[in-house]
Design an enzyme around this catalytic site. Sequence first.
Site, short mmCIF file in Angstrom:
data_model
loop_
_atom_site.label_atom_id
_atom_site.label_comp_id
_atom_site.label_asym_id
_atom_site.label_seq_id
_atom_site.Cartn_x
_atom_site.Cartn_y
_atom_site.Cartn_z
N LYS A 150 1.72 -3.96 6.58
CA LYS A 150 2.14 -3.97 5.16
C LYS A 150 3.67 -3.88 5.07
CE LYS A 150 -1.73 -4.55 3.30
NZ LYS A 150 -2.01 -5.82 2.62
N SER A 197 0.83 -1.21 0.00
CA SER A 197 0.00 0.00 0.00
C SER A 197 0.86 1.25 0.00
CB SER A 197 -0.86 -0.03 1.27
OG SER A 197 -1.43 1.22 1.50
N TYR A 212 -2.18 -1.08 10.74
CA TYR A 212 -2.44 -1.62 9.40
C TYR A 212 -1.23 -1.37 8.49
CZ TYR A 212 -3.91 -1.67 4.54
OH TYR A 212 -3.95 -1.90 3.18
P1 NAD Z 1 -11.16 -6.72 0.85
O1 NAD Z 1 -11.35 -6.73 2.31
O2 NAD Z 1 -12.31 -6.37 -0.02
O3 NAD Z 1 -10.59 -8.14 0.36
C1 NAD Z 1 -9.81 -8.96 1.17
C2 NAD Z 1 -10.37 -10.37 1.08
O4 NAD Z 1 -9.55 -11.25 1.86
C3 NAD Z 1 -11.79 -10.48 1.62
O5 NAD Z 1 -12.58 -11.22 0.70
C4 NAD Z 1 -11.63 -11.26 2.93
O6 NAD Z 1 -12.77 -12.04 3.21
C5 NAD Z 1 -10.39 -12.08 2.65
N1 NAD Z 1 -9.58 -12.47 3.82
C6 NAD Z 1 -9.05 -11.65 4.75
N2 NAD Z 1 -8.32 -12.37 5.62
C7 NAD Z 1 -8.39 -13.67 5.22
C8 NAD Z 1 -7.83 -14.88 5.70
N3 NAD Z 1 -7.05 -14.91 6.79
N4 NAD Z 1 -8.11 -16.01 5.02
C9 NAD Z 1 -8.89 -16.02 3.92
N5 NAD Z 1 -9.44 -14.87 3.42
C10 NAD Z 1 -9.19 -13.73 4.07
O7 NAD Z 1 -9.91 -5.75 0.56
P2 NAD Z 1 -9.40 -5.14 -0.82
O8 NAD Z 1 -9.76 -3.70 -0.86
O9 NAD Z 1 -9.79 -6.02 -1.93
O10 NAD Z 1 -7.83 -5.21 -0.57
C11 NAD Z 1 -7.07 -6.33 -0.97
C12 NAD Z 1 -5.66 -6.18 -0.46
O11 NAD Z 1 -5.12 -4.95 -0.96
C13 NAD Z 1 -5.55 -6.11 1.06
O12 NAD Z 1 -4.37 -6.79 1.45
C14 NAD Z 1 -5.43 -4.62 1.33
O13 NAD Z 1 -4.74 -4.37 2.52
C15 NAD Z 1 -4.63 -4.17 0.12
N6 NAD Z 1 -4.84 -2.74 -0.18
C16 NAD Z 1 -6.10 -2.25 -0.33
C17 NAD Z 1 -6.29 -0.89 -0.58
C18 NAD Z 1 -7.69 -0.33 -0.73
O14 NAD Z 1 -7.83 0.90 -0.60
N7 NAD Z 1 -8.71 -1.12 -1.02
C19 NAD Z 1 -5.19 -0.04 -0.70
C20 NAD Z 1 -3.91 -0.58 -0.55
C21 NAD Z 1 -3.75 -1.94 -0.30
N1 UFG Z 2 -12.47 12.15 3.00
C1 UFG Z 2 -13.46 13.05 3.33
N2 UFG Z 2 -14.62 12.56 3.85
C2 UFG Z 2 -14.85 11.23 4.05
C3 UFG Z 2 -13.83 10.31 3.70
C4 UFG Z 2 -12.63 10.80 3.18
O1 UFG Z 2 -13.29 14.26 3.17
O2 UFG Z 2 -15.93 10.86 4.54
C5 UFG Z 2 -11.22 12.65 2.40
C6 UFG Z 2 -9.98 12.33 3.22
O3 UFG Z 2 -9.78 13.35 4.19
C7 UFG Z 2 -8.90 12.29 2.15
C8 UFG Z 2 -9.64 11.75 0.93
O4 UFG Z 2 -11.02 11.98 1.16
O5 UFG Z 2 -8.46 13.59 1.84
C9 UFG Z 2 -9.43 10.26 0.71
O6 UFG Z 2 -9.73 9.56 1.91
P1 UFG Z 2 -9.85 7.96 1.96
O7 UFG Z 2 -10.20 7.59 3.35
O8 UFG Z 2 -10.74 7.49 0.87
O9 UFG Z 2 -8.38 7.48 1.55
P2 UFG Z 2 -6.99 7.69 2.29
O10 UFG Z 2 -6.02 8.15 1.25
O11 UFG Z 2 -7.10 8.53 3.49
O12 UFG Z 2 -6.66 6.24 2.79
C10 UFG Z 2 -6.37 5.24 1.84
C11 UFG Z 2 -6.75 3.84 2.33
C12 UFG Z 2 -5.86 3.43 3.47
C13 UFG Z 2 -4.43 3.61 3.14
C14 UFG Z 2 -4.19 5.04 2.72
C15 UFG Z 2 -2.75 5.30 2.38
O13 UFG Z 2 -8.07 3.82 2.76
O14 UFG Z 2 -6.08 2.06 3.71
O15 UFG Z 2 -5.00 5.30 1.56
O16 UFG Z 2 -2.46 5.17 1.08
F1 UFG Z 2 -3.68 3.34 4.23
#
Ligand code: NAD
Ligand code: UFG
Length: 334
Positions: A152, A124, A148
């Site tokens: 990572k 991330s 979190y």
């Molecule tokens: P998500 O929660 O939608 O998907 C994760 C999936 O993994 C879910 O289906 C959950 O049921 C499954 N899971 C979790 N722990 C498990 C376990 N121990 N065994 C089996 N299944 C398990 O999340 P996402 O948004 O699809 O994110 C996927 C990956 O990308 C995650 O590792 C997350 O940290 C990373 N990531 C996400 C974002 C984001 O903003 N969505 C940003 C950066 C990194």
């Molecule tokens: N924001 C609002 N109102 C809301 C939600 C978000 O104004 O209700 C703003 C936040 O202040 C920020 C922007 O929208 O300026 C994006 O916010 P998000 O929460 O959507 O995303 P972030 O970048 O803060 O966080 C994301 C992921 C985290 C990750 C982080 C670092 O959700 O998991 O990026 O890359 F750790």
Amino acid sequence: MQVLVTGGAGYIGSHTVVELLNNNYEVIIVDNFCNSKREVLDKIQEITKKSFKFYEGNVCDKAFLNKIFDENNIEAVIHFAGYKAVGESVAKPLMYYQNNIDSTLALCEVMNAHNCKQIVFSSSATVYKESEIQPLQENFPLGTTNPYGTTKLINEWILKDLYQADNEWNIMLLRYFNPTGAHESGLIGEDPEGIPNNLMPYIMQVATGKLDHLNIFGNDYDTKDGTGVRDYIHVVDLAKGHLQALEGFKKYKGVNIYNLGTGTGYSVLDIVNAFMEVNQVDIPYKIVSRRPGDIGRNTGDPTKAYKELGFKAEKTIQDMCRDAYRYAVTHQKK
Ligand code: NAD
Ligand code: UFG
């Protein structure tokens, strides 16, 4: 080629599975539905008209993983499974360290035992230290501010150490910026439980009338309109990046790290305005104080991923807003 996708029923995982199936990979999904729904599997099937294998269970469970590797001929793993909510990780750090780290340790141990040594890991943008210099490049200083993010970073270290110990491993660390949007079919997308933390899911709930307004966290950042700027990337573009990472294993050995973003920053108001315009819905909002821990700007330089993997995000913020809303509307009817 058989690819194991952990967390394949989740938001990014399900979109990646669709791209894999559309490109004729043999896919095996493992998920325990701790943050996703079983029906996603039917939707993947409906979109692709292709079949895949599915195992329900916990990636931390080595016996379960051994069975999967024994029964298949897996050549690479894309490891999405993990918990991802920053706020929850502050409240429940042990739960986050346990799931996000144990899953990688168990997975790598079982992969090793089966001589499967190619892994794409979901890292991330949160692993980067806050930086005045933007967009962030892969070699910028790292540092985290919540459990979190730390999980990572620890995972990145574990995988780097694994390669140090055994150079046969090939590891892709993909640092995602802000994934958003949904599949254009409207069948799969992001559907968090309860009140969303992230911007687009929150806007979607305002647009569909579940919430009455958006709180914008601060308009006094040093950005063009004072609201926070992020590097939003369409989830389908992000999903495609995983196929390019798999292809990249042929050329790039060892540990390779890539930002997956667009390199372009949009403010909260840019997103709100784009959403209202493309979907012709009103998003009432209030400016409130900054969210603790937020930063003004976070964007990633995707040049390395472009040069080495051929990765380039194609979709616009209008696409992200349109597809997110389509999913919200379709999903709400169910
Ligand atoms: P998500 O929660 O939608 O998907 C994760 C999936 O993994 C879910 O289906 C959950 O049921 C499954 N899971 C979790 N722990 C498990 C376990 N121990 N065994 C089996 N299944 C398990 O999340 P996402 O948004 O699809 O994110 C996927 C990956 O990308 C995650 O590792 C997350 O940290 C990373 N990531 C996400 C974002 C984001 O903003 N969505 C940003 C950066 C990194
Ligand atoms: N924001 C609002 N109102 C809301 C939600 C978000 O104004 O209700 C703003 C936040 O202040 C920020 C922007 O929208 O300026 C994006 O916010 P998000 O929460 O959507 O995303 P972030 O970048 O803060 O966080 C994301 C992921 C985290 C990750 C982080 C670092 O959700 O998991 O990026 O890359 F750790």
